[in-house]
Motif scaffolding. Structure first.
Motif, PDB file in Angstrom:
ATOM      1  N   TRP A   1       0.842  -1.197   0.000  1.00 36.36           N
ATOM      2  CA  TRP A   1       0.000   0.000   0.000  1.00 36.36           C
ATOM      3  C   TRP A   1       0.875   1.243   0.000  1.00 36.36           C
ATOM      4  CZ3 TRP A   1      -4.581   2.433  -0.259  1.00 36.36           C
ATOM      5  CH2 TRP A   1      -5.733   1.651  -0.343  1.00 36.36           C
ATOM      6  N   ILE A   2       0.491   2.247  -0.781  1.00 36.35           N
ATOM      7  CA  ILE A   2       1.175   3.532  -0.736  1.00 36.35           C
ATOM      8  C   ILE A   2       0.122   4.638  -0.605  1.00 36.35           C
ATOM      9  CG2 ILE A   2       3.150   2.745  -2.086  1.00 36.35           C
ATOM     10  CD1 ILE A   2       1.964   4.281  -4.495  1.00 36.35           C
ATOM     11  N   GLY A   3       0.565   5.787  -0.109  1.00 38.51           N
ATOM     12  CA  GLY A   3      -0.319   6.928   0.038  1.00 38.51           C
ATOM     13  C   GLY A   3       0.469   8.214  -0.082  1.00 38.51           C
ATOM     14  N   GLY A   4      -0.234   9.305  -0.061  1.00 42.86           N
ATOM     15  CA  GLY A   4       0.413  10.603  -0.155  1.00 42.86           C
ATOM     16  C   GLY A   4      -0.567  11.666  -0.572  1.00 42.86           C
TER      17      GLY A   4
ATOM     18  N   ALA B   1       4.533  -4.220  -7.404  1.00 35.11           N
ATOM     19  CA  ALA B   1       3.140  -3.790  -7.485  1.00 35.11           C
ATOM     20  C   ALA B   1       2.773  -3.040  -6.212  1.00 35.11           C
ATOM     21  CB  ALA B   1       2.208  -4.980  -7.678  1.00 35.11           C
ATOM     22  N   VAL B   2       1.958  -1.993  -6.379  1.00 39.67           N
ATOM     23  CA  VAL B   2       1.441  -1.229  -5.250  1.00 39.67           C
ATOM     24  C   VAL B   2      -0.039  -0.937  -5.502  1.00 39.67           C
ATOM     25  CG1 VAL B   2       3.652  -0.143  -4.679  1.00 39.67           C
ATOM     26  CG2 VAL B   2       2.083   0.998  -6.283  1.00 39.67           C
ATOM     27  N   LYS B   3      -0.716  -0.480  -4.441  1.00 35.94           N
ATOM     28  CA  LYS B   3      -2.095  -0.015  -4.580  1.00 35.94           C
ATOM     29  C   LYS B   3      -2.243   1.280  -3.803  1.00 35.94           C
ATOM     30  CE  LYS B   3      -5.766  -1.877  -2.483  1.00 35.94           C
ATOM     31  NZ  LYS B   3      -6.757  -2.913  -2.139  1.00 35.94           N
ATOM     32  N   CYS B   4      -3.090   2.172  -4.311  1.00 35.05           N
ATOM     33  CA  CYS B   4      -3.339   3.429  -3.621  1.00 35.05           C
ATOM     34  C   CYS B   4      -4.769   3.876  -3.894  1.00 35.05           C
ATOM     35  CB  CYS B   4      -2.349   4.509  -4.062  1.00 35.05           C
ATOM     36  SG  CYS B   4      -2.349   4.819  -5.827  1.00 35.05           S
TER      37      CYS B   4
ATOM     38  N   SER C   1      -0.660  -5.478   4.811  1.00 38.00           N
ATOM     39  CA  SER C   1      -0.814  -4.162   5.436  1.00 38.00           C
ATOM     40  C   SER C   1       0.472  -3.572   6.007  1.00 38.00           C
ATOM     41  CB  SER C   1      -1.861  -4.243   6.555  1.00 38.00           C
ATOM     42  OG  SER C   1      -1.349  -4.946   7.677  1.00 38.00           O
ATOM     43  N   LEU C   2       1.623  -4.172   5.756  1.00 34.62           N
ATOM     44  CA  LEU C   2       2.851  -3.656   6.362  1.00 34.62           C
ATOM     45  C   LEU C   2       3.060  -2.201   5.955  1.00 34.62           C
ATOM     46  CD1 LEU C   2       5.276  -4.458   8.129  1.00 34.62           C
ATOM     47  CD2 LEU C   2       6.519  -5.003   6.029  1.00 34.62           C
ATOM     48  N   GLY C   3       3.097  -1.306   6.948  1.00 33.06           N
ATOM     49  CA  GLY C   3       3.324   0.101   6.683  1.00 33.06           C
ATOM     50  C   GLY C   3       2.109   0.881   6.234  1.00 33.06           C
TER      51      GLY C   3
END
Length: 381
Positions: A119-122, A142-145, A311-313
């Motif tokens: 997971w990434i955010g910003g 791969a990531v999801k946001c 869910s790490l991080g």
């Protein structure tokens, strides 16, 4: 191997664990949770315990049938999540009693490793891009946001272009050998979804998740027919019955949650249903270590598996993170975007019971935000 004791533990950041102990000393763990409604789920677990204590722990399917159908009123997230956690714990006990991982009881492994995403955010394009590149440096491919925050029912062209430009920049930064998925989180109306999806197609996202709310699932056929982007949904569907009308709509990915959709028993069946429609499985799991361990057991035994959320991080994990309640965190070692098949019996993880009991002395009271639109009306979170 009769059930002697069932306990629940509210532990931070927002999780609920269930511990089932048998009269011969075996212990199984599960994760029954509705985020923001943990206390209600714990109450249902306690109600189920009235029937389960003293019963044979090995009769998993019979217990599942009685828990889901033994009351006149059925279904819903709270009941299904309570069933899910107990079901996970019973499979954990069965595997430990027989000395094998749960996936061996589901027909054996069909793969040696499972692909996972981060997971990434910003709040800015720059922050989002930096997090994606950091995930890439850490070996993920791969990531999801989230695609957007709160939206109007039909928002402005400026908002639409801002979303598209943001992910065009992300694609340019990470390159074409890297996947990103976009979570619409049910925040987009059907009209906004149909407006935005064609503009995102050149960016080739891995999938778009929950493009509309679950109550509008019957509209998914119109959405899938209007775009080449793979559509994913299912985190708020809790049974085979809920998926029955969704699988024929043309979705590409089903996302049942092992802590919401009846546990290992039901998600295994949902995966088999999905396979008949050429739909892949990517279990929803922004939760704790027991939910992830349960998901992985299904992943390793499921032919139509695609990728696993973990869910790490993640931004929800304030104060405590995915690995904090495990004796040996290395079981979730992510290498080159994959996690290797666990070999320990049961769910394959050893829960740090002392850490759980200590954390539960100060139970969390996590609640999701409530958002408002510019005019003060409720907006989907």
């Amino acid at each position: 191997m009769n059930i002697a004791r069932i306990e629940t533990f509210l532990v931070p950041p927002r999780w609920l664990f269930v511990r089932i102990e048998t009269d011969d000393g075996l212990v199984g763990w599960g994760e029954p949770i509705v985020e923001g409604r943990a206390e209600a789920v714990a109450s249902v677990v306690a109600t189920f315990a009235e029937r389960l204590v003293g019963a044979d722990a090995g009769r998993i399917e019979d217990h599942w049938q009685v828990m889901t159908k033994g009351g006149f009123y059925r279904g819903g997230p709270v009941l299904s999540s309570a069933v899910a956690g107990i079901d996970q714990a019973l499979w954990d006990l069965k595997g430990k009693a027989l000395g094998v991982p749960v996936y061996e009881l589901l027909g054996g492994p069909v793969r040696d490793k499972v692909r996972v995403y981060s997971w990434i955010g910003g709040d800015t394009v720059q922050a989002l891009t930096e997090e994606a590149l950091r995930a890439k440096e850490n070996g993920f491919d791969a990531v999801k946001c989230n695609a957007a925050a709160q939206l109007e029912h039909i928002d402005s062209p400026a908002v639409v272009h801002r979303i598209v430009d943001q992910f065009a920049e992300l694609r340019g930064a990470v390159g074409d050998d890297f996947d990103f998925a976009l979570d619409f989180h049910g925040r987009f109306s059907t009209a906004m979804t149909r407006r935005l999806l064609p503009l995102l197609e050149p960016l080739l996202p891995l999938f778009v998740e929950e493009p509309v709310l679950p109550e509008f699932s019957r509209d998914l056929a119109r959405i899938t027919a209007s775009t080449s982007i793979p559509i994913a949904t299912g985190e708020r569907l809790f049974s085979r019955g809920d998926f029955r009308d969704v699988l024929p709509t043309g979705i590409a990915v089903a996302q049942p949650d092992l802590s919401h959709a009846g546990g290992i028993s039901e998600v295994r069946r949902i995966a088999a249903m999905a396979e008949a429609y050429d739909v892949a499985i990517a279990p929803h799991c922004p939760l704790g270590p027991i939910a992830l361990a349960s998901s992985l057991q299904v992943d390793f035994a499921t032919p139509n598996f695609l990728i696993q959320e973990q869910s790490l991080g993640i931004h929800y994990n304030e104060g405590n993170d995915l690995l904090d309640y495990l004796v040996d965190p290395s079981v979730f070692a992510f290498t080159d975007g994959y996690v290797r098949r666990p070999t320990a019996p049961g769910l394959g993880v050893e829960v740090d019971e002392a850490a759980v009991r200590k954390a539960a002395r100060d139970p969390h009271r996590w609640r999701n935000d409530v958002w408002r639109r510019r005019d003060g009306a409720f907006a989907e979170w």
